[in-house]
Design a protein around this motif. Structure first.
Motif, PDB file in Angstrom:
ATOM      1  N   SER A  13       0.833  -1.198   0.000  1.00  0.00           N
ATOM      2  CA  SER A  13       0.000   0.000   0.000  1.00  0.00           C
ATOM      3  C   SER A  13       0.870   1.252   0.000  1.00  0.00           C
ATOM      4  O   SER A  13       1.982   1.269   0.523  1.00  0.00           O
ATOM      5  CB  SER A  13      -0.967  -0.010   1.184  1.00  0.00           C
ATOM      6  OG  SER A  13      -0.412  -0.645   2.292  1.00  0.00           O
ATOM      7  N   THR A  17      -3.840   3.886   0.386  1.00  0.00           N
ATOM      8  CA  THR A  17      -4.281   3.207  -0.827  1.00  0.00           C
ATOM      9  C   THR A  17      -3.589   1.858  -0.932  1.00  0.00           C
ATOM     10  O   THR A  17      -2.370   1.801  -1.056  1.00  0.00           O
ATOM     11  CB  THR A  17      -3.908   4.034  -2.063  1.00  0.00           C
ATOM     12  OG1 THR A  17      -4.146   5.397  -1.772  1.00  0.00           O
ATOM     13  CG2 THR A  17      -4.686   3.586  -3.274  1.00  0.00           C
ATOM     14  N   SER A  18      -4.334   0.769  -0.900  1.00  0.00           N
ATOM     15  CA  SER A  18      -3.651  -0.503  -1.094  1.00  0.00           C
ATOM     16  C   SER A  18      -3.744  -0.915  -2.556  1.00  0.00           C
ATOM     17  O   SER A  18      -4.812  -0.879  -3.166  1.00  0.00           O
ATOM     18  CB  SER A  18      -4.194  -1.576  -0.147  1.00  0.00           C
ATOM     19  OG  SER A  18      -5.519  -1.864  -0.452  1.00  0.00           O
ATOM     20  N   ARG A  21      -3.311  -6.609  -2.894  1.00  0.00           N
ATOM     21  CA  ARG A  21      -4.007  -7.104  -1.705  1.00  0.00           C
ATOM     22  C   ARG A  21      -3.912  -8.611  -1.592  1.00  0.00           C
ATOM     23  O   ARG A  21      -4.472  -9.328  -2.417  1.00  0.00           O
ATOM     24  CB  ARG A  21      -5.475  -6.683  -1.751  1.00  0.00           C
ATOM     25  CG  ARG A  21      -5.648  -5.180  -1.607  1.00  0.00           C
ATOM     26  CD  ARG A  21      -7.098  -4.829  -1.605  1.00  0.00           C
ATOM     27  NE  ARG A  21      -7.463  -4.191  -2.860  1.00  0.00           N
ATOM     28  CZ  ARG A  21      -8.649  -3.626  -3.058  1.00  0.00           C
ATOM     29  NH1 ARG A  21      -9.555  -3.675  -2.133  1.00  0.00           N
ATOM     30  NH2 ARG A  21      -8.900  -3.035  -4.205  1.00  0.00           N
TER      31      ARG A  21
END
Lengths: 249, 297
Positions: A13, A17-18, A21
């Motif tokens: 991230s 904001t990633s 994932r």
């Protein structure tokens, strides 16, 4: 079959904001694996994580069962993983020959040969000449790379990526911007040069992906939503919806 | 017209100019590898000269031993500057790194004054014969040595960039650090090598100047002359730096000649190279051999 690259619970991230994932991915030794997904899915980020240009926020990345996350890019390269970049990256001011030689040299075990005349290293010369032939640029040997045509530059780029003898190759959109005929030649080249090696490739051209890959993973919004053989991917409803939808419809 | 003076000054210009070229070359080396403009280049000359002087006078080391020891010291010193002071700056804006080199220049020059004083110290005599006859002209031995050493350094540098592993890596790194790393090149060690070689080459120039003129803090002024030379040749061209150096050296001496024969304005000729620099940059903003896209955003 043993795994060449393995990603375990990798996340990345930037601030809140990633981008990547919880990605888990295993690419077997000798497998040609394609990574597809819409723009902004995080494919290039994933490449940057694997090749050491970015550090994963959590999770680990293994090259032949050894953790490589945290190592600088040049050390990952010396452990046998080589990558190309999305934007053409050759040394424009150096000749084709020098480009290739530069790539061969650092992997050829002359790491501490400070003051040797590199013209006098037969192994380096032979290997450079062999790759020059493989990428069909013998006639362009002494031309500065910046003056090659676009397709030639991309071929040279593939050449310098494999020149070091890495057995895990990451190619980031190697056929982007090529005409249909050029793409076909490039695919044949990639197929031949990566024979017996592990290939992870990001590609937008579906004919390239389905023609080249043994397995495909689909990355959407930083998550792998499907992984499988080309047939499985083609038939996967989630993939059709998220990605192939526009083309399949 | 005083032909003898003109010939003497032209030879002088050629010798000094080649030396400027060598220093400019070592300056360009750092710029090429790391985009850092090194304001402490002149101090590297000065340190090299003092170290050699110190070995020769305090410890009576013969020149043929003192010189190599000096060079080894400067090689290690160059690596040390890069590793200790500049490496932590990687990733910071280039302008910060350039500011650090300005600080280094001040610190080094103060340190040299503190250690060796502010007076001009004559260099121990290196050659037994003071003059040699070249084609009917009496030329000082030290001038010949200076020219020979400079040419050797230039040829060496050309070889280095074309045919040595680190030279190739340096060109690759200069062009694109990211790709260089993906080919297994350690950018950090390339930077360290650039500083090491630059410091060593500068020290050679420093010792040569010292042999001719003696050692004093004023020697670091060569670092200032490097700017017109390197900028004239194009900041990223090694060959251009050499040629730029020679042009600056000749210009200085031709200006000297014109002034002493006709104008009698005094020391104004010292800054003639800078006038030339301004004019040339107005016509060719990237220097004579510079690459057009030196600043990429």
């Amino acid at each position: 079959m043993s795994t060449a690259i393995e990603l375990r619970g990798v996340e990345k991230s930037f601030g809140i904001t990633s981008v990547i994932r919880n990605v888990n991915l295993a690419v077997a030794q000798g497998e040609r694996h394609a990574l597809i997904g819409p723009n902004g899915a995080g494919k290039s980020t994933l490449f940057n994580l694997i090749s050491g240009y970015m550090l994963p926020t959590t999770g680990s990345i293994l090259l032949r069962d050894k953790v490589i996350s945290g190592l600088p890019p040049y050390q990952i390269n010396r452990r046998g993983l080589s990558r190309s970049f999305q934007v053409t990256n050759v040394f424009a001011n150096m000749s084709v020959w020098e480009n290739l030689r530069c790539a061969v040299l650092w992997a050829a075990g002359y790491r501490y040969a400070f003051w040797k005349n590199i013209d006098n290293l037969p192994e380096v010369r032979d290997r450079t000449a062999q790759i020059l032939g493989d990428i069909h640029l013998i006639a362009r040997r002494d031309v500065p790379a910046g003056l090659l045509t676009y397709a030639e530059q991309r071929a040279l780029e593939i050449g310098i990526t494999i020149a070091g003898g890495a057995d895990v190759i990451l190619l980031d959109e190697p056929t982007a911007g090529m005409s249909h005929a050029e793409t076909e030649r490039a695919v044949a080249l990639i197929r031949r040069l990566t024979e017996g090696r592990t290939l992870l490739i990001v590609e937008h051209d579906m004919s390239v992906v389905f023609g080249l890959a043994d397995r495909i993973s689909v990355l959407v919004y930083g998550q792998i939503i499907a992984s499988g053989t080309p047939e499985e991917i083609r038939g996967n409803p989630k993939v059709r919806e998220a990605y192939l939808g526009e083309e399949a419809a | 017209m005083n032909t003898q003076l003109l010939v003497q000054l032209l030879i002088n210009g050629l010798v000094v100019g080649t030396l400027y070229g060598v220093v400019a070359m070592s300056f360009v080396l750092i710029y090429k590898a790391s985009q850092v403009v090194n304001f402490a280049q002149g101090e590297l000359l000065l340190i090299g000269a003092w170290v050699c002087w110190w070995l020769l006078t305090k410890y009576q080391v013969p020149f043929y031993l003192g010189m190599p020891i000096t060079l080894v010291f400067m090689f290690v010193f160059g690596i040390a500057i890069q590793v200790v002071i500049l490496r932590p700056m990687i990733g910071e804006p280039i302008i910060s790194v350039i500011m650090v080199t300005i600080a280094l220049s001040t610190v080094f020059s103060a340190m040299m004054k503190w250690m060796f004083g502010v007076n001009l110290q004559p260099f121990p005599r290196v050659f037994n014969t003071q003059n040699v006859n070249v084609l009917g002209l009496q030329v000082q031995t030290v001038y010949l040595m200076s020219l020979a050493v400079s040419l050797a350094m230039i040829v060496g540098m050309a070889w280095f960039f074309r045919l040595s592993k680190y030279g190739l890596a340096m060109r690759a790194t200069a062009f694109n650090q990211q790709v260089a790393q993906s080919l297994g090149i350690s950018v950090k060690s390339v930077f360290a090598m650039a500083w090491a070689i630059s410091a060593t080459v500068s020290a050679v120039a420093g010792v040569v100047v010292a042999v001719v003129n003696g050692v004093s803090a004023g020697l670091s002024a060569y670092g200032v002359k490097v700017f017109p030379a390197a900028i004239l040749g194009g900041l990223d061209s090694v060959g251009g730096a050499v040629l730029g150096g020679i042009i600056i050296g000749l210009l200085e001496n031709v200006a000297h000649f014109v002034d002493s024969e006709y104008l009698h304005w005094g020391n104004l000729y010292e800054i003639a190279p800078f006038y030339a620099l301004i004019i040339i940059l107005m016509i060719k903003p990237y220097g004579l051999f510079g690459t057009k896209d030196i600043e990429r955003v």
